[in-house]
Motif scaffolding. Structure first.
Motif, mmCIF file in Angstrom:
data_model
loop_
_atom_site.group_PDB
_atom_site.id
_atom_site.type_symbol
_atom_site.label_atom_id
_atom_site.label_comp_id
_atom_site.label_asym_id
_atom_site.label_seq_id
_atom_site.Cartn_x
_atom_site.Cartn_y
_atom_site.Cartn_z
ATOM 1 N N HIS A 16 -59.318 7.109 -61.736
ATOM 2 C CA HIS A 16 -58.168 6.599 -62.488
ATOM 3 C C HIS A 16 -57.962 7.236 -63.870
ATOM 4 O O HIS A 16 -56.867 7.146 -64.421
ATOM 5 N N TYR A 17 -58.987 7.874 -64.421
ATOM 6 C CA TYR A 17 -58.865 8.414 -65.780
ATOM 7 C C TYR A 17 -57.702 9.406 -65.926
ATOM 8 O O TYR A 17 -56.922 9.292 -66.879
ATOM 9 N N PRO A 18 -57.532 10.370 -65.014
ATOM 10 C CA PRO A 18 -56.423 11.328 -65.200
ATOM 11 C C PRO A 18 -55.046 10.649 -65.254
ATOM 12 O O PRO A 18 -54.191 11.034 -66.054
ATOM 13 N N ILE A 19 -54.860 9.635 -64.432
ATOM 14 C CA ILE A 19 -53.574 8.932 -64.397
ATOM 15 C C ILE A 19 -53.368 8.160 -65.705
ATOM 16 O O ILE A 19 -52.298 8.215 -66.315
ATOM 17 N N VAL A 20 -54.416 7.419 -66.134
ATOM 18 C CA VAL A 20 -54.336 6.623 -67.358
ATOM 19 C C VAL A 20 -54.056 7.538 -68.555
ATOM 20 O O VAL A 20 -53.188 7.270 -69.381
ATOM 21 N N ARG A 21 -54.773 8.645 -68.637
ATOM 22 C CA ARG A 21 -54.607 9.560 -69.763
ATOM 23 C C ARG A 21 -53.218 10.190 -69.767
ATOM 24 O O ARG A 21 -52.583 10.316 -70.805
ATOM 25 N N ARG A 22 -52.721 10.566 -68.583
ATOM 26 C CA ARG A 22 -51.407 11.173 -68.476
ATOM 27 C C ARG A 22 -50.310 10.188 -68.912
ATOM 28 O O ARG A 22 -49.404 10.539 -69.661
ATOM 29 N N LYS A 23 -50.422 8.934 -68.478
ATOM 30 C CA LYS A 23 -49.434 7.916 -68.871
ATOM 31 C C LYS A 23 -49.490 7.663 -70.379
ATOM 32 O O LYS A 23 -48.451 7.524 -71.027
ATOM 33 N N LEU A 24 -50.680 7.633 -70.932
ATOM 34 C CA LEU A 24 -50.817 7.423 -72.379
ATOM 35 C C LEU A 24 -50.258 8.613 -73.161
ATOM 36 O O LEU A 24 -49.598 8.434 -74.185
ATOM 37 N N ALA A 25 -50.515 9.812 -72.678
ATOM 38 C CA ALA A 25 -50.000 11.003 -73.359
ATOM 39 C C ALA A 25 -48.471 10.993 -73.350
ATOM 40 O O ALA A 25 -47.831 11.369 -74.346
ATOM 41 N N ALA A 26 -47.895 10.560 -72.247
ATOM 42 C CA ALA A 26 -46.434 10.489 -72.179
ATOM 43 C C ALA A 26 -45.895 9.396 -73.105
ATOM 44 O O ALA A 26 -44.831 9.562 -73.711
ATOM 45 N N LEU A 27 -46.634 8.318 -73.242
ATOM 46 C CA LEU A 27 -46.193 7.198 -74.073
ATOM 47 C C LEU A 27 -46.315 7.500 -75.557
ATOM 48 O O LEU A 27 -45.374 7.317 -76.322
ATOM 49 N N VAL A 28 -47.478 7.988 -75.990
ATOM 50 C CA VAL A 28 -47.710 8.179 -77.423
ATOM 51 C C VAL A 28 -47.395 9.594 -77.899
ATOM 52 O O VAL A 28 -47.339 9.845 -79.092
ATOM 53 N N ARG A 29 -47.240 10.532 -76.992
ATOM 54 C CA ARG A 29 -46.901 11.931 -77.302
ATOM 55 C C ARG A 29 -47.902 12.581 -78.268
ATOM 56 O O ARG A 29 -47.520 13.294 -79.188
#
Length: 172
Positions: A16-29
């Motif tokens: 799950h880490y890659p998905i969580v990190r990708r969503k966070l990167a998209a959210l916080v930029r």
């Protein structure tokens, strides 16, 4: 769901880490912040896993979204504080020039002369008001009823203006 067994947690982390990190990167930029926030999300998972293993995806999404919004809120507050500090720094007045200082001193002396020409009660009322006293505090100091303070200040200000107008040179 009791995750803290190291192999089981490690498997969930890698899945799950890659998905969580990708969503966070998209959210916080911000990639660095996304890495830190993803670690926080998995720390929360390790310390307090959801009761239902089938709800892990939704749980992770809810926690990562909350972490991202909290981060953005904190950054916005920091930006507002920094903007206020910059405005205050820019608004600091430069020290007055010698000419400005002399003119200010002359103006203050003129105002003192005009105040001295007022009756004692009017002068006290104006000085108290411009020293930051409230109407009720002025009433207490002068021994008058609070509703009278506004009228007293208005009349005293009018008298002060009149003295100032009489003292200033008239244009030809």
């Amino acid at each position: 769901m009791n995750i803290p067994e190291s192999e089981q947690f490690k498997a969930l982390f890698y899945e799950h880490y890659p998905i969580v990190r990708r969503k966070l990167a998209a959210l916080v930029r911000d990639d660095t912040a996304a890495d830190d926030l993803a670690q926080e999300v998995f720390l929360k998972l390790y310390r307090n896993p959801p009761d239902d293993p089938g709800a892990l995806g939704a749980w992770l999404h809810r926690v990562l979204t909350r972490a991202g919004y909290d981060y953005l809120s904190k950054k916005a507050s920091e930006r507002r504080l920094q903007d206020k500090q910059e405005l205050l720094f820019q608004a600091e007045p430069s020290p007055p020039s010698g000419e400005e200082a002399v003119l200010n001193k002359l103006d203050q002396e003129d105002v003192r002369v005009w105040l001295d020409e007022l009756p004692e009660r009017d002068r006290q009322a104006l000085l108290l008001r411009y020293s930051g006293y409230s109407y009720s505090e002025i009433a207490g100091e002068l021994g008058i009823r609070p509703p009278v303070v506004g009228t007293l200040l208005s009349r005293a200000t009018q008298k002060l203006r009149q003295h100032a107008a009489e003292s200033l040179p008239q244009p030809d």
